[in-house]
Write a protein that holds these residues in place. Structure first.
Motif, mmCIF file in Angstrom:
data_model
loop_
_atom_site.group_PDB
_atom_site.id
_atom_site.type_symbol
_atom_site.label_atom_id
_atom_site.label_comp_id
_atom_site.label_asym_id
_atom_site.label_seq_id
_atom_site.Cartn_x
_atom_site.Cartn_y
_atom_site.Cartn_z
ATOM 1 N N VAL A 100 1.150 -1.205 0.260
ATOM 2 C CA VAL A 100 0.096 0.214 -0.289
ATOM 3 C C VAL A 100 0.633 1.149 -0.244
ATOM 4 O O VAL A 100 1.870 1.465 0.418
ATOM 5 N N TYR A 101 0.989 1.773 -1.009
ATOM 6 C CA TYR A 101 1.138 3.441 -0.867
ATOM 7 C C TYR A 101 0.837 4.734 -0.102
ATOM 8 O O TYR A 101 -0.731 4.153 -0.200
ATOM 9 N N MET A 102 0.390 5.103 0.660
ATOM 10 C CA MET A 102 0.464 6.154 1.785
ATOM 11 C C MET A 102 0.863 7.186 1.619
ATOM 12 O O MET A 102 1.909 7.505 1.422
ATOM 13 N N PRO A 103 0.241 8.319 1.058
ATOM 14 C CA PRO A 103 0.692 9.783 1.231
ATOM 15 C C PRO A 103 1.499 10.165 2.236
ATOM 16 O O PRO A 103 1.124 9.595 3.323
ATOM 17 N N VAL A 104 2.701 10.920 2.331
ATOM 18 C CA VAL A 104 3.672 11.755 3.690
ATOM 19 C C VAL A 104 2.665 12.416 4.434
ATOM 20 O O VAL A 104 1.741 12.754 3.989
ATOM 21 N N GLY A 105 2.406 11.915 6.223
ATOM 22 C CA GLY A 105 1.765 12.782 6.776
ATOM 23 C C GLY A 105 0.222 12.217 7.111
ATOM 24 O O GLY A 105 -1.017 12.508 7.893
ATOM 25 N N ALA A 106 0.498 10.728 6.352
ATOM 26 C CA ALA A 106 -0.259 9.923 6.238
ATOM 27 C C ALA A 106 -1.130 9.179 7.814
ATOM 28 O O ALA A 106 -0.125 9.459 8.818
ATOM 29 N N PRO A 107 -2.516 9.578 8.275
ATOM 30 C CA PRO A 107 -2.353 9.269 9.900
ATOM 31 C C PRO A 107 -1.793 8.751 10.803
ATOM 32 O O PRO A 107 -2.421 7.269 10.059
ATOM 33 N N MET A 108 -1.718 8.485 11.695
ATOM 34 C CA MET A 108 -0.888 7.347 12.768
ATOM 35 C C MET A 108 -1.324 5.928 12.895
ATOM 36 O O MET A 108 -0.778 4.632 12.097
ATOM 37 N N PRO A 109 -2.739 6.525 13.154
ATOM 38 C CA PRO A 109 -3.023 4.976 13.415
ATOM 39 C C PRO A 109 -3.556 4.432 12.487
ATOM 40 O O PRO A 109 -3.207 3.111 12.430
ATOM 41 N N LYS A 110 -4.331 5.211 10.998
ATOM 42 C CA LYS A 110 -3.970 4.660 10.323
ATOM 43 C C LYS A 110 -2.923 4.054 9.472
ATOM 44 O O LYS A 110 -3.144 2.802 8.979
ATOM 45 N N LEU A 111 -1.845 4.157 9.062
ATOM 46 C CA LEU A 111 -0.701 3.367 9.195
ATOM 47 C C LEU A 111 -0.563 2.224 10.044
ATOM 48 O O LEU A 111 -0.035 1.508 9.267
ATOM 49 N N GLN A 112 -0.286 2.706 11.477
ATOM 50 C CA GLN A 112 -0.143 1.441 11.820
ATOM 51 C C GLN A 112 -1.171 0.552 11.925
ATOM 52 O O GLN A 112 -0.891 -1.327 12.014
ATOM 53 N N ALA A 113 -2.280 0.559 11.308
ATOM 54 C CA ALA A 113 -3.322 -0.481 11.870
ATOM 55 C C ALA A 113 -2.881 -1.270 10.245
ATOM 56 O O ALA A 113 -3.664 -2.408 10.083
ATOM 57 N N THR A 114 -2.818 -0.147 8.811
ATOM 58 C CA THR A 114 -2.643 -0.682 7.859
ATOM 59 C C THR A 114 -1.763 -2.201 7.516
ATOM 60 O O THR A 114 -1.515 -2.674 7.724
ATOM 61 N N ARG A 115 0.068 -1.518 7.986
ATOM 62 C CA ARG A 115 1.135 -2.323 8.466
ATOM 63 C C ARG A 115 0.563 -3.866 10.069
ATOM 64 O O ARG A 115 0.926 -5.199 9.682
ATOM 65 N N GLY A 116 -0.173 -3.528 10.769
ATOM 66 C CA GLY A 116 -1.147 -4.242 11.539
ATOM 67 C C GLY A 116 -1.702 -5.486 10.837
ATOM 68 O O GLY A 116 -2.074 -6.804 11.190
ATOM 69 N N TYR A 117 -2.325 -5.397 9.662
ATOM 70 C CA TYR A 117 -3.038 -6.289 9.411
ATOM 71 C C TYR A 117 -2.696 -6.627 7.746
ATOM 72 O O TYR A 117 -2.704 -8.109 7.128
ATOM 73 N N GLY A 118 -1.149 -6.263 8.303
ATOM 74 C CA GLY A 118 0.341 -7.546 7.111
ATOM 75 C C GLY A 118 0.501 -7.317 6.081
ATOM 76 O O GLY A 118 1.336 -7.447 5.668
#
Length: 405
Positions: A100-118
């Protein structure tokens, strides 16, 4: 209806494929919103969906229909956060690798949750559109399947299952209010709702500073915005998708916009009165109802709360912003003689007006200050617009010259 790129049958097939995958989210009556609107208002709580938003509906529908060969090549997506989590969770459930490509500055909870799903996450670009360029390049280079956040029939059909639930939970619904980014959610809901109840009114809502649909509808085709500036990252999309646009143009009755101040006020309102945590994009539908943007609202009304994934730091800022917009928070700057008792006198004035002081800051070294002056910034909690104006008037009457910061 048969000319639509997505039909009721498509949405019903998507619903069958989502059994045991998604939650049927609650439809909650809101007395507080209903009283302000003057009609029965119910909230479709997609903020309580798996992964915190409606996005799992479309992502899983799209990805579950990939061939074995496509699944083996993995998937790639671009997202500001909610689609990222939907894709990552769907990939995890289906045993597919995801990037997944996310914009720089994407909200941290969304970033961490995305990584948390693998998912493998890469931060690139300042906007979703810039991230999408990289996602498309990765798909071209590796053969990974691009899972578009809104511009695909399966995505729209999956999101439309939210509309089936609304009609099942509230068959008598007269108005459905839905926020719009790329258009996948409102397009899917419109396909389902209009087929089952042709006279239902569907209203789309965009943030004022990220509203691509009004000019696009006026032009008759998707038109790209040159710039966007909104706290509602979930609907900050600069170009409508071709498939959603065709459906919105045909089936959606009205598209309106809402201000940043209204979004922040509404998030605070939902937190206080409905006990619901909703991200800025998810608050848009309720915001237009509270602001009276829609001329005639016929109830029952269903407002879709599309997601609840919000950075706590942003939530803190928005609560403060919402309180200020509602007249319940004031930051005021006053210049006064730099001598003993000046600050105590000022604070006593706030106390006399029943304003609760939150923070006080001194500035003595500003170049614009005289040598015997001090600048005081005071942050206070007030009880509403009227109380705030009374406080400012009282300060002026005592010889102060307050400036609202």
């Amino acid at each position: 209806m048969s000319t639509m790129p997505v039909t009721l049958q498509d949405v019903e097939l998507a619903r069958d494929g989502l059994t045991d995958v998604i939650r049927e989210t609650p439809l909650e009556y809101s007395r507080a919103v209903s009283e302000k609107v003057g009609a029965q208002v119910l909230l479709k709580c997609e903020n309580l969906q798996r992964a915190g938003s409606f996005k799992i509906r479309g992502a899983y529908t799209r990805m579950s229909r990939l061939s074995d060969d496509e699944k083996s090549r993995g998937v790639v997506a671009a997202s500001a956060g909610n689609h990222a989590q939907g894709v990552a969770l769907a990939a995890q459930l289906l045993g597919i690798t995801s990037k997944v490509y996310m914009p720089v500055g994407a909200p941290m909870p969304k970033l961490q949750a995305t990584r948390g799903y693998g998912a493998q996450v890469e931060l690139v670009g300042a906007t979703l559109d810039e991230s999408m360029v990289h996602a498309k390049q990765w798909a071209a280079d590796t053969g990974a399947v691009l899972i578009h956040p809104y511009d695909h029939r399966d995505i729209v059909a999956g999101q439309g299952t939210c509309g089936l639930e609304i009609l099942q939970q509230c068959p008598e619904v007269r108005t459905i209010v839905v926020n719009i980014g790329g258009g996948g959610l409102i397009a899917g809901i419109a396909c389902a709702a209009k087929a089952l109840k042709p006279d239902v009114r569907i209203v789309g809502v965009q943030a004022e500073q990220a509203a691509a649909y009004p000019p696009s509808l006026a032009a008759g085709h998707p038109v790209a915005l040159q710039r966007m500036a909104t706290m509602a990252d979930g609907i900050a999309v600069g170009l409508p998708g071709d498939i959603p646009f065709a459906i919105v143009e045909e089936l959606v009755d009205e598209v309106v916009t809402v201000s940043e101040e209204a979004l922040s006020r509404t998030m605070l309102f939902l937190l206080e009165r409905a006990k619901l945590v909703v991200e800025p994009a998810g608050a848009a539908g309720v915001a237009v109802l509270l602001e009276g943007v829609i001329a005639q609202v016929e109830g029952p009304v269903v407002a879709v709360l599309s997601g609840g994934n919000i950075d706590p730091l942003l939530m803190m800022r928005i609560i403060r912003h919402g309180m200020a917009a509602a007249g319940r928070y004031l930051s005021v700057v006053v210049r006064m003689p730099d001598r003993p008792g000046s600050l105590a006198g000022l604070l006593a004035k706030f106390a006399a007006e029943d304003a609760n002081v939150v923070e006080v800051r001194h500035a003595r070294s500003e170049a614009t200050l005289s040598v015997d002056e001090v600048e005081i910034e005071v942050e206070v909690e007030t009880k509403g617009v009227e109380h705030r104006e009374q406080l400012l008037a009282a300060l002026r009457a005592d010889g102060y010259q307050p400036t609202v910061a």
